[in-house]
Design an enzyme around this catalytic site. Structure first.
Site, mmCIF file in Angstrom:
data_model
loop_
_atom_site.group_PDB
_atom_site.id
_atom_site.type_symbol
_atom_site.label_atom_id
_atom_site.label_comp_id
_atom_site.label_asym_id
_atom_site.label_seq_id
_atom_site.Cartn_x
_atom_site.Cartn_y
_atom_site.Cartn_z
ATOM 1 N N LYS A 104 23.001 85.976 36.373
ATOM 2 C CA LYS A 104 23.553 86.172 35.031
ATOM 3 C C LYS A 104 22.449 86.624 34.089
ATOM 4 C CE LYS A 104 27.772 85.494 33.339
ATOM 5 N NZ LYS A 104 28.969 85.995 34.040
ATOM 6 N N THR A 143 28.201 84.008 39.285
ATOM 7 C CA THR A 143 27.328 84.200 38.129
ATOM 8 C C THR A 143 27.783 83.328 36.955
ATOM 9 O OG1 THR A 143 28.543 86.104 37.215
ATOM 10 C CG2 THR A 143 26.829 86.558 38.857
ATOM 11 N N ASP A 144 29.073 82.995 36.899
ATOM 12 C CA ASP A 144 29.544 82.085 35.855
ATOM 13 C C ASP A 144 28.962 80.686 36.068
ATOM 14 O OD1 ASP A 144 31.468 81.723 33.526
ATOM 15 O OD2 ASP A 144 32.184 80.152 34.896
ATOM 16 N N PHE A 171 -11.815 107.847 17.638
ATOM 17 C CA PHE A 171 -11.587 108.363 18.989
ATOM 18 C C PHE A 171 -12.317 109.706 19.102
ATOM 19 C CE2 PHE A 171 -8.763 110.251 22.371
ATOM 20 C CZ PHE A 171 -9.250 109.437 23.380
ATOM 21 N N ARG A 201 -9.469 106.653 11.730
ATOM 22 C CA ARG A 201 -8.038 106.937 11.854
ATOM 23 C C ARG A 201 -7.241 105.661 11.671
ATOM 24 N NH1 ARG A 201 -6.619 107.473 18.366
ATOM 25 N NH2 ARG A 201 -7.598 105.510 18.993
ATOM 26 N N VAL A 260 -8.281 102.565 22.067
ATOM 27 C CA VAL A 260 -7.353 101.484 22.386
ATOM 28 C C VAL A 260 -7.805 100.790 23.667
ATOM 29 C CG1 VAL A 260 -4.960 100.926 22.954
ATOM 30 C CG2 VAL A 260 -5.448 102.660 21.223
ATOM 31 N N GLN A 261 -8.304 101.572 24.622
ATOM 32 C CA GLN A 261 -8.740 101.019 25.900
ATOM 33 C C GLN A 261 -9.834 99.965 25.704
ATOM 34 O OE1 GLN A 261 -8.065 104.174 25.235
ATOM 35 N NE2 GLN A 261 -7.377 105.327 27.032
ATOM 36 N N ASN A 296 0.370 103.818 21.419
ATOM 37 C CA ASN A 296 -0.369 104.261 20.233
ATOM 38 C C ASN A 296 0.617 104.904 19.271
ATOM 39 O OD1 ASN A 296 -2.299 105.013 18.401
ATOM 40 N ND2 ASN A 296 -3.664 105.936 19.903
ATOM 41 N N HIS A 316 1.388 106.850 16.330
ATOM 42 C CA HIS A 316 0.565 107.801 15.590
ATOM 43 C C HIS A 316 1.028 107.973 14.140
ATOM 44 C CE1 HIS A 316 -1.317 108.832 19.340
ATOM 45 N NE2 HIS A 316 -0.167 109.200 19.868
#
Length: 301
Positions: free
Chosen positions: A11, A58-59, A160, A177, A228-229, A255, A257
């Protein structure tokens, strides 16, 4: 000739809300979750022979989610997920594994006149606390905790440059930036064998979630980001250092932008470089950066 290679069912999107009433303190605490629970086991014939005898409906799974939420704590979600996942192989001999995914929706207590209100809350963002728990009979628990949907932005302190360039490259280098991303972070715990072991670490799960969130925000804000890395790797390192039971940390950071708009066509209006003030937020395409950092074996430290 066809052969069933893998199967699981259950479920999804089970909405659960639980209120805890502290009569002594005259306060209430609320937890709202969306739960998915999928089962594995000797269920092949329900697929290959149209035989429903092995199917735990599933109920029934949905009802179990509610009943166990009533009978047990739902905080931290790692513990509730372990209780739920362990239930099905214990209850049904032909079910060998259960996979539980829990999304905890954010409700923050309202402050009124500088004091926390005893029973009123607000949704102060789309951020969620998520947990994935898998229990396999004779193997124990695999537990992964997550931060999801944490949207952050800083208007400077990100650069960057020095990246690879060739005939396909048009991106200009930048030393300043806007950096914005929606944090998806997760950390995987060392394996647990019993619910009791998970319960003994209940406070650790909460503490680590808060520490990971704090680390994410602190490094994002303070790091003079080369990329970012580089920033996300620092986040992973710090979480591993703070949480000795965590084996691996992963981040997924899109990212988001914000591009400068050249307005020089209008009477020489300057709006680029150091003069940039008005930007165009972009919906796509966007960069997507991922990493997984693991704890080195002690012999290699």
């Amino acid at each position: 000739m066809a052969s069933l290679a893998a199967a699981r069912y259950g479920k999804d999107n089970v909405r659960v809300y639980k209120v805890h009433r502290d009569e002594k303190k005259q306060t209430q605490t609320v937890t709202e979750m969306t739960v998915c629970c999928l089962l594995e086991g000797d269920i092949e014939t329900s697929y290959t022979e149209a035989d429903n005898k092995p199917v735990v409906a599933t109920d029934t799974v949905k009802n179990t989610i509610y009943i166990l939420a009533k009978q047990n704590p739902v905080d931290p979600p790692e513990l509730y997920g372990a209780i739920l996942a362990a239930h099905f192989p214990a209850k049904y001999s032909h079910i060998h594994a259960a996979h539980v995914n829990i999304i905890v929706h954010r409700w923050t207590r309202i402050n009124v006149d500088g004091k926390p209100h005893p029973h009123s809350f607000l949704r102060d963002g789309a951020e969620t606390r998520n947990v994935e728990v898998t229990f396999r009979r004779n193997e124990g628990f695999t537990i992964t905790s997550k931060i999801g949907g944490l949207l952050v932005l800083k208007s400077t302190g990100s650069a960057f440059h020095g990246f690879h360039r060739d005939e396909y490259t048009t991106l200009k280098e930048t030393w300043d930036r806007i950096l914005s991303t929606e944090v998806d972070a997760q950390w995987t715990w060392k394996r647990y064998q019993t619910v009791a072991q998970v319960e003994s670490d209940a406070a650790t799960f909460d503490k680590t979630f808060e520490a990971a969130r704090k680390t994410t925000l602190k490094i994002f804000a303070e790091d003079n980001s080369a990329s970012v890395q580089a920033t996300m790797y620092k986040m992973c390192e710090n979480i591993l250092a703070e949480a000795p039971r965590v084996e691996a940390v992963e981040y997924t950071l899109p990212n988001k932008h914000y591009f400068e708009i050249d307005l020089s066509w209008h009477k020489g209006l300057k709006n680029t470089g150091k003069d940039a003030e008005v930007y165009a937020p972009q919906s796509g395409p966007n960069g997507l950066i991922k990493c997984r950092v693991v704890r080195r074996p002690a012999s290699k430290l």
